[in-house]
Design a protein around this motif. Structure first.
Motif, PDB file in Angstrom:
ATOM      1  N   PHE A  14       0.968  -1.204  -0.045  1.00 26.04           N
ATOM      2  CA  PHE A  14       0.078   0.056   0.220  1.00 26.04           C
ATOM      3  C   PHE A  14       0.948   1.428   0.255  1.00 26.04           C
ATOM      4  O   PHE A  14       0.459   2.404  -0.625  1.00 26.04           O
ATOM      5  CB  PHE A  14      -0.841   0.041   1.294  1.00 26.04           C
ATOM      6  CG  PHE A  14      -2.179  -0.276   0.514  1.00 26.04           C
ATOM      7  CD1 PHE A  14      -3.206   0.836   0.274  1.00 26.04           C
ATOM      8  CD2 PHE A  14      -2.998  -1.480   0.826  1.00 26.04           C
ATOM      9  CE1 PHE A  14      -4.526   0.445  -0.215  1.00 26.04           C
ATOM     10  CE2 PHE A  14      -4.127  -1.663   0.310  1.00 26.04           C
ATOM     11  CZ  PHE A  14      -5.166  -0.851  -0.206  1.00 26.04           C
ATOM     12  N   ILE A  15       1.978   1.159   0.673  1.00 26.09           N
ATOM     13  CA  ILE A  15       2.772   2.456   0.835  1.00 26.09           C
ATOM     14  C   ILE A  15       3.387   2.766  -0.702  1.00 26.09           C
ATOM     15  O   ILE A  15       3.278   3.683  -1.321  1.00 26.09           O
ATOM     16  CB  ILE A  15       3.895   2.151   1.691  1.00 26.09           C
ATOM     17  CG1 ILE A  15       3.613   2.047   3.310  1.00 26.09           C
ATOM     18  CG2 ILE A  15       5.054   3.184   1.442  1.00 26.09           C
ATOM     19  CD1 ILE A  15       4.536   1.799   4.320  1.00 26.09           C
ATOM     20  N   VAL A  16       4.141   1.620  -1.287  1.00 21.21           N
ATOM     21  CA  VAL A  16       4.647   1.849  -2.679  1.00 21.21           C
ATOM     22  C   VAL A  16       3.488   2.183  -3.532  1.00 21.21           C
ATOM     23  O   VAL A  16       3.846   3.089  -4.298  1.00 21.21           O
ATOM     24  CB  VAL A  16       5.264   0.344  -3.049  1.00 21.21           C
ATOM     25  CG1 VAL A  16       5.786   0.628  -4.512  1.00 21.21           C
ATOM     26  CG2 VAL A  16       6.340   0.216  -2.045  1.00 21.21           C
ATOM     27  N   LEU A  17       2.365   1.563  -3.608  1.00 15.57           N
ATOM     28  CA  LEU A  17       1.237   2.002  -4.511  1.00 15.57           C
ATOM     29  C   LEU A  17       0.762   3.502  -4.189  1.00 15.57           C
ATOM     30  O   LEU A  17       0.577   4.160  -5.260  1.00 15.57           O
ATOM     31  CB  LEU A  17      -0.051   1.145  -4.123  1.00 15.57           C
ATOM     32  CG  LEU A  17      -1.018   1.137  -5.068  1.00 15.57           C
ATOM     33  CD1 LEU A  17      -0.703   0.447  -6.411  1.00 15.57           C
ATOM     34  CD2 LEU A  17      -2.268   0.308  -4.508  1.00 15.57           C
ATOM     35  N   SER A  18       0.764   3.626  -2.969  1.00 13.38           N
ATOM     36  CA  SER A  18       0.183   5.233  -2.976  1.00 13.38           C
ATOM     37  C   SER A  18       1.408   6.294  -3.116  1.00 13.38           C
ATOM     38  O   SER A  18       1.200   7.137  -3.867  1.00 13.38           O
ATOM     39  CB  SER A  18       0.135   5.273  -1.344  1.00 13.38           C
ATOM     40  OG  SER A  18      -0.707   4.603  -0.906  1.00 13.38           O
ATOM     41  N   VAL A  19       2.600   5.700  -3.095  1.00 20.21           N
ATOM     42  CA  VAL A  19       3.723   6.575  -3.579  1.00 20.21           C
ATOM     43  C   VAL A  19       3.872   6.729  -5.103  1.00 20.21           C
ATOM     44  O   VAL A  19       3.799   7.954  -5.504  1.00 20.21           O
ATOM     45  CB  VAL A  19       5.232   6.220  -3.095  1.00 20.21           C
ATOM     46  CG1 VAL A  19       6.190   6.922  -3.789  1.00 20.21           C
ATOM     47  CG2 VAL A  19       5.284   6.497  -1.544  1.00 20.21           C
ATOM     48  N   VAL A  20       3.592   5.668  -5.655  1.00 24.51           N
ATOM     49  CA  VAL A  20       3.496   5.367  -7.236  1.00 24.51           C
ATOM     50  C   VAL A  20       2.210   6.179  -7.620  1.00 24.51           C
ATOM     51  O   VAL A  20       2.413   7.199  -8.625  1.00 24.51           O
ATOM     52  CB  VAL A  20       3.289   4.131  -7.645  1.00 24.51           C
ATOM     53  CG1 VAL A  20       3.137   3.897  -9.117  1.00 24.51           C
ATOM     54  CG2 VAL A  20       4.678   3.429  -7.449  1.00 24.51           C
ATOM     55  N   VAL A  21       1.074   6.091  -7.365  1.00 22.19           N
ATOM     56  CA  VAL A  21      -0.031   6.801  -7.560  1.00 22.19           C
ATOM     57  C   VAL A  21       0.421   8.692  -7.297  1.00 22.19           C
ATOM     58  O   VAL A  21       0.022   9.213  -8.517  1.00 22.19           O
ATOM     59  CB  VAL A  21      -1.344   6.235  -6.792  1.00 22.19           C
ATOM     60  CG1 VAL A  21      -2.336   7.312  -7.038  1.00 22.19           C
ATOM     61  CG2 VAL A  21      -1.625   4.914  -7.428  1.00 22.19           C
ATOM     62  N   SER A  22       0.785   8.762  -6.479  1.00 25.01           N
ATOM     63  CA  SER A  22       1.092  10.065  -6.096  1.00 25.01           C
ATOM     64  C   SER A  22       2.117  10.742  -7.091  1.00 25.01           C
ATOM     65  O   SER A  22       2.011  11.784  -7.644  1.00 25.01           O
ATOM     66  CB  SER A  22       1.794  10.288  -4.659  1.00 25.01           C
ATOM     67  OG  SER A  22       2.196  11.608  -4.661  1.00 25.01           O
ATOM     68  N   ALA A  23       3.016   9.845  -7.501  1.00 26.39           N
ATOM     69  CA  ALA A  23       4.004  10.155  -8.717  1.00 26.39           C
ATOM     70  C   ALA A  23       3.410  10.506 -10.040  1.00 26.39           C
ATOM     71  O   ALA A  23       4.214  11.185 -10.748  1.00 26.39           O
ATOM     72  CB  ALA A  23       5.181   9.274  -8.699  1.00 26.39           C
ATOM     73  N   LEU A  24       2.398   9.754 -10.186  1.00 25.88           N
ATOM     74  CA  LEU A  24       1.665   9.805 -11.454  1.00 25.88           C
ATOM     75  C   LEU A  24       0.693  11.010 -11.662  1.00 25.88           C
ATOM     76  O   LEU A  24       0.321  11.150 -12.691  1.00 25.88           O
ATOM     77  CB  LEU A  24       1.146   8.522 -11.751  1.00 25.88           C
ATOM     78  CG  LEU A  24       1.965   6.974 -11.985  1.00 25.88           C
ATOM     79  CD1 LEU A  24       1.219   5.818 -12.071  1.00 25.88           C
ATOM     80  CD2 LEU A  24       3.102   7.200 -12.991  1.00 25.88           C
ATOM     81  N   HIS A  25       0.384  11.599 -10.521  1.00 22.95           N
ATOM     82  CA  HIS A  25      -0.481  12.719 -10.595  1.00 22.95           C
ATOM     83  C   HIS A  25       0.154  13.796 -10.425  1.00 22.95           C
ATOM     84  O   HIS A  25       1.369  14.091  -9.698  1.00 22.95           O
ATOM     85  CB  HIS A  25      -1.452  12.491  -9.544  1.00 22.95           C
ATOM     86  CG  HIS A  25      -2.474  11.394 -10.079  1.00 22.95           C
ATOM     87  ND1 HIS A  25      -2.205  10.132  -9.893  1.00 22.95           N
ATOM     88  CD2 HIS A  25      -3.716  11.557 -10.627  1.00 22.95           C
ATOM     89  CE1 HIS A  25      -3.309   9.385 -10.162  1.00 22.95           C
ATOM     90  NE2 HIS A  25      -4.185  10.347 -10.809  1.00 22.95           N
ATOM     91  N   GLN A  26      -0.405  15.258 -10.629  1.00 26.78           N
ATOM     92  CA  GLN A  26       0.305  16.525 -10.529  1.00 26.78           C
ATOM     93  C   GLN A  26      -0.298  17.308  -9.518  1.00 26.78           C
ATOM     94  O   GLN A  26       0.038  18.062  -8.989  1.00 26.78           O
ATOM     95  CB  GLN A  26      -0.027  17.297 -11.927  1.00 26.78           C
ATOM     96  CG  GLN A  26       0.389  16.889 -13.294  1.00 26.78           C
ATOM     97  CD  GLN A  26       2.075  16.474 -12.938  1.00 26.78           C
ATOM     98  OE1 GLN A  26       2.857  17.501 -12.685  1.00 26.78           O
ATOM     99  NE2 GLN A  26       2.683  15.509 -13.381  1.00 26.78           N
ATOM    100  N   ARG A  27      -1.464  16.653  -9.202  1.00 23.74           N
ATOM    101  CA  ARG A  27      -2.241  17.486  -8.051  1.00 23.74           C
ATOM    102  C   ARG A  27      -2.591  16.500  -6.862  1.00 23.74           C
ATOM    103  O   ARG A  27      -2.928  15.422  -7.032  1.00 23.74           O
ATOM    104  CB  ARG A  27      -3.493  18.022  -8.307  1.00 23.74           C
ATOM    105  CG  ARG A  27      -3.327  19.173  -9.394  1.00 23.74           C
ATOM    106  CD  ARG A  27      -4.608  19.710  -9.968  1.00 23.74           C
ATOM    107  NE  ARG A  27      -5.378  20.196  -9.006  1.00 23.74           N
ATOM    108  CZ  ARG A  27      -5.518  21.381  -8.651  1.00 23.74           C
ATOM    109  NH1 ARG A  27      -4.704  22.086  -9.485  1.00 23.74           N
ATOM    110  NH2 ARG A  27      -6.237  21.894  -7.641  1.00 23.74           N
TER     111      ARG A  27
END
Lengths: 238, 474
Positions: free
Chosen positions: B227-240
């Motif tokens: 969940f941590i890696v997934l959240s970081v990846v999702v955050s990286a793929l978004h601008q906001r």
């Protein structure tokens, strides 16, 4: 002559527009090159290309002789970057922010050394241990300068660094840049601030619609002449 | 580099009052769930121990009886709670706690907590597993959704990268920093649970319990890491930050609410279970085709058994048999009825297993399901452990009934319905003792979930980081 910062026919195209049209530019050690231009003129694109954050469509950017696109990590060793609004990490103190960014650049400074860099950059001594969340923009910009100085960077890339600063803070910032320049740092500053450009710049370039339309030695122009030249290029009626 | 950024994330988070308040709430919930789970475990286990001891004593000290009367008197098997089940109640609250073991009938487990509770239990229970499976991922999402987006919004990402750090290094550093923060929330509860488990009496302590606990904790650590890696990846793929948060909350709802419900419904639709009335009728019909232990002895099957014995012992009448024909007929009837019951029970179990398999395979779509299955399995509170207990209880029931039939066959004469055997006879039977299967057995049952969990780990670590490499910086 070996240039610290150089662009050769540097071009950046996006799907529907050309952001930079074959920029040729050379900047030597100790030189302050101020790039004037409206929003969207291509100033930030130029900086992003020098930082390696975007890839050029053609041409090349060089830092200390290394082509940026193929040496993205290596060229970072020679440059420091200060954006328009240095936000830093609000929950860390000024000293902690500097310690963090310095350690990322490979420098492990003592508290005394960190304090020295921050105070040298103009930050009040009593502010260094306070969280950055409570700093003014000017104070944050000074931490940004301290980060750049502590890195001993050969090139300083500035993206509208005086935007929003009060005149006093802006003046102090200019003095810091002149000091760095005297120590041999090449400075590339994208700005809207004509007066500040004239004050600190060695050379001043004017960019319009992705094209460097003019470059003048700052010494050849006074502030009014520079303003007129700029407005002429921007097609604004006097 | 990674260490410096990880340290920064850790310190920044600890100084964030909003997050700390949220963390303290989750930690308190976790500690409360641990203590409540332990209290529930102690109460239920004490009740079951006492009840098992009572029925064992009652059986061993039962009054003088005919052995077949004793077979009908029967006994009870109380399902002991697994030591780790205080962390994850699993299906325990819905499956029965005791089985009445009597001649001729295979009873299902009864007296579940759900049967004896109000309808509020349907809302779910506040267990450690619930907090770990549902709330910690939410906490992780609130912790990590701005991992990259906030850096982009404030411009610090560019400064970071200009220092010579790669995007991947920033990502791993953030994962390391956030992992430390999550550990700070989860570790006290896990340490408390371990201390309660190994530092206090009343638990069945063994190497197997330790292995189960380690696998239990290990599964959750992998789950949180995913969940941590997934959240970081999702955050990286978004601008906001706002869009990253909405996306992550959508993933949470999909993983923790929609897919589990959908997979359960799909399983129940694809593999329909017979009604209890239908199953009872089928069993009754098939049992009637066998030898009736209580019958008059006039049917063809009883006659065939009689003739077989005459041939074996070279005699011509029941009275001349060296064994009691009543006991043999009872044993034959028991064997047949048990076979019929077992076949139907196996069929029913097979249907439930197929339904569960849908949910297990859905673990490849959803790490929540993977950890839920593994957690229940390690806690000994899953369907397989329940079936294992049912089978052990049935085995004991069958042996008990046949043991009493054997006593009737060898110690009583044909037609003797009057003799009463003393309680010494009943003491010959060992009481029911249930041994929870080993951790390896439990892990084998959930190997699909185990593989799925590690597939998720590999997926987010490898593919996720490749996506981060392509993140737009400017």
């Amino acid at each position: 002559m070996e240039y610290i910062l150089e662009a050769k026919q540097l071009r950046k195209e996006y799907q529907d527009k050309v952001a930079l049209k074959g920029l040729d530019l050379q900047i030597s050690a100790g030189e302050i090159f101020c790039l004037l231009g409206q929003n969207g003129a291509g100033k930030s694109t130029t900086i992003n290309l020098f930082l390696g954050f975007i890839q050029p469509s053609s041409g090349a950017a060089y830092i200390n002789g290394y082509e940026v696109a193929s040496n993205v990590t290596q060229v970072k060793e020679y440059l420091a970057y200060i954006p328009e609004n240095v936000m830093l990490y609000p929950n860390l103190t000024g000293m902690e922010n500097l310690a963090l960014f310095s350690s990322l650049a490979g420098f492990d400074y003592s508290k005394e050394e960190l304090m020295h860099y921050l105070v040298q950059a103009g930050l009040p001594a009593d502010a260094v241990s306070r969280r950055v969340g409570g700093y003014s923009k000017g104070m944050r910009q000074k931490v940004g300068i301290a980060i750049a100085v502590a890195k001993h960077a050969k090139v300083l890339l500035l993206d509208e660094p005086t935007s929003g600063l009060d005149p006093k803070a802006s003046n102090e910032f200019s003095e810091l840049l002149l000091n760095l320049s005297q120590q041999g740092t090449a400075i590339f500053m994208a700005t809207h601030d004509i007066f500040r450009s004239k004050e600190v710049g060695t050379r001043i370039g004017i960019m319009r619609e992705g094209e460097l339309v003019d470059v003048q030695p700052a010494a050849n122009l006074n502030a009014n002449e520079l303003e007129n030249l700029y407005l002429n290029y921007m097609h604004v009626a006097r | 580099m990674i260490k410096s950024i990880a340290k920064k994330e850790f310190i920044s988070t600890l100084r964030d009052r909003r997050f700390m308040a949220l963390s303290i709430i989750v930690l308190l919930l976790l500690l409360a769930a641990t203590v409540v789970g332990l209290h529930s475990y102690n109460t239920l286990q004490a009740e079951r121990d006492a009840a098992q001891q009572t029925v064992n004593d009652q059986f061993a000290n039962s009054e003088d009886r005919h052995p077949h009367r004793m077979a009908h008197y029967g006994s009870y098997a109380f399902r002991p709670k697994s030591s780790i089940s205080f962390l994850d109640f699993g299906m325990d609250s819905y499956t029965g706690a005791s089985v009445f073991m009597e001649a001729h009938k295979q009873n299902s487990a009864n007296f579940s907590q759900a049967q004896q509770s109000s309808s509020l239990i349907r809302f779910g229970e506040m267990t450690v597993a619930f907090v770990l499976q549902m709330l910690i991922p939410l906490l992780i999402i609130f912790l990590c959704f701005g991992a990259f987006t906030q850096e982009k919004e404030t411009g610090t990402l560019k400064i970071l990268l200009s220092q010579g750090v790669s995007l991947r290094q920033v990502a791993w550093a953030k994962v390391a920093g956030y992992s430390k923060v999550v550990a700070l929330v989860v570790a006290p509860a896990m340490l408390l649970a371990s201390a309660l488990l190994f530092g206090k009496g009343g638990f069945d302590l063994s190497g197997d319990v330790l292995v189960r606990l380690l696998l239990f904790i290990g599964s959750y650590l992998v789950y949180f890491f995913i969940f941590i890696v997934l959240s970081v990846v999702v955050s990286a793929l978004h601008q906001r930050s706002s869009t990253a948060l909405v996306m992550l909350l959508g993933i949470w709802i999909l993983c923790c609410v929609i897919i589990p419900k959908a997979s359960a419904n799909l399983g129940a639709t694809l593999y329909t279970t017979p009604t209890k009335a239908q199953m009872d009728a089928d069993v009754h019909e098939e049992v009637a085709k066998g030898i009736d232990g209580h019958g008059s002895g006039q049917d063809e099957r009883t006659e065939a058994l009689k003739q077989e014995l005459f041939k074996k012992y070279k005699v011509s009448s029941i009275e001349k048999l060296p064994v009691n024909f009543d006991g043999i007929r009872m044993a034959a009837g028991e064997e047949h009825s048990t076979q019929v019951y077992q076949e139907h029970f196996d069929e029913l179990t097979d249907i439930f297993r197929k339904q569960n398999r849908i949910s297990e395979y859905a673990s490849f779509l959803n790490p929540y399901l993977a950890v839920r299955h593994l957690s229940m399995g390690m806690a000994g509170a899953d369907f397989d452990h329940y079936v294992h207990f049912q089978n052990e209880a049935e085995q004991y029931r069958y042996n008990l009934a046949q043991g009493l039939n054997n006593i009737q066959t060898t110690r009583l004469k044909y037609g003797d319905k009057e003799t009463r055997l003393s309680s010494d006879t009943w003491k010959e039977f060992q009481p029911f003792v249930y041994e929870t299967p080993q951790a390896g057995w439990a892990l084998t049952n959930h190997i699909v979930s185990f593989i799925a969990l590690f597939m998720w780990l590999a997926l987010v670590s490898l593919v996720g980081m490749q996506l981060i490499d392509k993140t737009k910086i400017a």
